[in-house]
Write a protein that holds these residues in place. Structure first.
Motif, PDB file in Angstrom:
ATOM      1  N   MET A   1       0.976  -1.327  -0.027  1.00 27.79           N
ATOM      2  CA  MET A   1       0.026   0.170   0.019  1.00 27.79           C
ATOM      3  C   MET A   1       0.863   1.321  -0.062  1.00 27.79           C
ATOM      4  N   LEU A   2       2.078   1.286   0.577  1.00 30.21           N
ATOM      5  CA  LEU A   2       2.831   2.434   0.496  1.00 30.21           C
ATOM      6  C   LEU A   2       3.807   2.559  -0.341  1.00 30.21           C
ATOM      7  N   PRO A   3       3.632   3.648  -1.091  1.00 24.92           N
ATOM      8  CA  PRO A   3       4.392   3.935  -2.224  1.00 24.92           C
ATOM      9  C   PRO A   3       5.959   4.056  -1.944  1.00 24.92           C
ATOM     10  N   PRO A   4       6.965   4.095  -2.676  1.00 20.83           N
ATOM     11  CA  PRO A   4       8.298   4.408  -2.281  1.00 20.83           C
ATOM     12  C   PRO A   4       8.381   5.588  -1.932  1.00 20.83           C
ATOM     13  N   ALA A   5       9.152   6.087  -0.803  1.00 12.81           N
ATOM     14  CA  ALA A   5       9.382   7.526  -0.612  1.00 12.81           C
ATOM     15  C   ALA A   5      10.322   8.255  -1.589  1.00 12.81           C
ATOM     16  N   PRO A   6       9.977   9.425  -2.073  1.00 13.96           N
ATOM     17  CA  PRO A   6      10.722  10.105  -3.008  1.00 13.96           C
ATOM     18  C   PRO A   6      12.291  10.335  -2.551  1.00 13.96           C
TER      19      PRO A   6
ATOM     20  N   ALA B 261      -6.523   3.935   4.422  1.00  7.49           N
ATOM     21  CA  ALA B 261      -7.467   4.926   4.763  1.00  7.49           C
ATOM     22  C   ALA B 261      -7.254   6.069   3.578  1.00  7.49           C
ATOM     23  N   LEU B 262      -6.099   6.457   3.303  1.00  7.52           N
ATOM     24  CA  LEU B 262      -5.836   7.597   2.346  1.00  7.52           C
ATOM     25  C   LEU B 262      -5.624   6.843   0.976  1.00  7.52           C
ATOM     26  N   GLY B 263      -5.308   5.528   0.693  1.00  4.77           N
ATOM     27  CA  GLY B 263      -5.509   4.911  -0.424  1.00  4.77           C
ATOM     28  C   GLY B 263      -3.909   5.146  -1.434  1.00  4.77           C
ATOM     29  N   ARG B 264      -3.547   4.256  -2.248  1.00  2.00           N
ATOM     30  CA  ARG B 264      -2.285   4.221  -2.798  1.00  2.00           C
ATOM     31  C   ARG B 264      -2.252   5.510  -3.642  1.00  2.00           C
ATOM     32  N   ASP B 265      -3.156   5.908  -4.496  1.00  4.81           N
ATOM     33  CA  ASP B 265      -3.195   6.906  -5.449  1.00  4.81           C
ATOM     34  C   ASP B 265      -3.012   8.125  -4.670  1.00  4.81           C
ATOM     35  N   ARG B 266      -3.902   8.450  -3.600  1.00  8.51           N
ATOM     36  CA  ARG B 266      -3.747   9.842  -2.918  1.00  8.51           C
ATOM     37  C   ARG B 266      -2.264   9.863  -2.111  1.00  8.51           C
ATOM     38  N   LEU B 267      -1.564   8.827  -1.712  1.00  9.96           N
ATOM     39  CA  LEU B 267      -0.402   8.648  -1.150  1.00  9.96           C
ATOM     40  C   LEU B 267       0.428   9.122  -2.071  1.00  9.96           C
ATOM     41  N   GLU B 268       0.391   8.598  -3.307  1.00 10.06           N
ATOM     42  CA  GLU B 268       1.257   8.858  -4.422  1.00 10.06           C
ATOM     43  C   GLU B 268       1.371  10.390  -4.673  1.00 10.06           C
TER      44      GLU B 268
END
Length: 228
Positions: free
Chosen positions: A1-6, A208-215
């Motif tokens: 769920m957690l995208p890679p950190a920039p 709760a945020l979702g992957r798209d919102r996290l990205e």
């Protein structure tokens, strides 16, 4: 769920090579027992009357290179005062809280009344921190929501009441507001007390945020904190 950190994220409170401690002679206060600067201004003390170290504060383009292990006193103080995210510098959506705190796991879960100099983080920046911060990587962190975060005191070097010299071994001492040592400290960090604490499940917060919102949020943080 957690995208890679920039990569390359520089936290808002981080120190920089061209923002150094300014050497200012310490004198005895004329108004009350304690230390002062000879050319003191209202900006040298916080709202509790405690003297602060003087640090250079430069525009982003003139700060030099980031010093991630250092914390800039003024930005840390501002983040604590306004409950701003220590990574992206964003103001909280609800100033009344709760606020998310992310600490290194040294003694277990965050407790009621725990003291910290680490300002809060927003949920997306928590995801960045647990990936990029050496102290937190590998699951070595604890997280909690705190609804009340009153100022407790400061951390900084103590000065001897007689000699006015820095007390050996007291370079970063915790000093409570209103204590006998408060007039003799030069603050370098604001320390707060966490109350109405509720453990935070970061996996649940990320979901709760979702992957798209996290990205989207991580991309925003990368742009806000870019070195150049």
């Amino acid at each position: 769920m957690l995208p890679p950190a920039p990569p390359g994220v520089v936290p808002y409170i981080a120190g920089w090579s061209e923002e150094r401690l300014l050497k200012c002679p310490i004198t005895r206060s004329r108004a009350a027992p304690g230390i002062a600067y000879a050319d003191e201004t209202p900006y040298d003390r916080d709202s509790f009357g405690v003297l602060w170290v003087r640090y250079a504060l430069r525009p982003k383009q003139r700060r030099g290179s980031p010093q991630l292990r250092n914390v800039h006193p003024y930005r840390q103080r501002r983040a604590m005062l306004n409950m701003m995210c220590q990574v992206c510098g964003r103001m909280p959506p609800d100033p009344g809280g709760p606020h998310l705190f992310l600490l290194r796991d040294s003694v277990g879960a965050i407790r009621e009344g725990e003291l910290t100099t680490s300002p809060p983080v927003c949920v997306p920046c928590a995801g960045i921190s647990i990936q990029l911060c050496r102290a937190l990587r590998g699951g070595r962190f604890v997280a909690a929501w705190a609804r009340r975060v009153p100022a407790w005191g400061v951390v900084g070097p103590l000065h001897h009441p007689v000699t006015l010299q820095t007390v050996p071994g007291c370079q970063m001492e915790q000093v409570k507001y209103g204590s006998q040592w408060a007039p003799w400290v030069r603050a370098a960090r604001t320390m707060v007390e966490l109350h109405d604490v509720t453990p935070a499940d970061l996996d649940r917060e990320f979901a709760a945020l979702g992957r798209d919102r996290l990205e989207e949020e991580l991309a925003r943080v990368a742009e806000l904190t870019a070195v150049a």
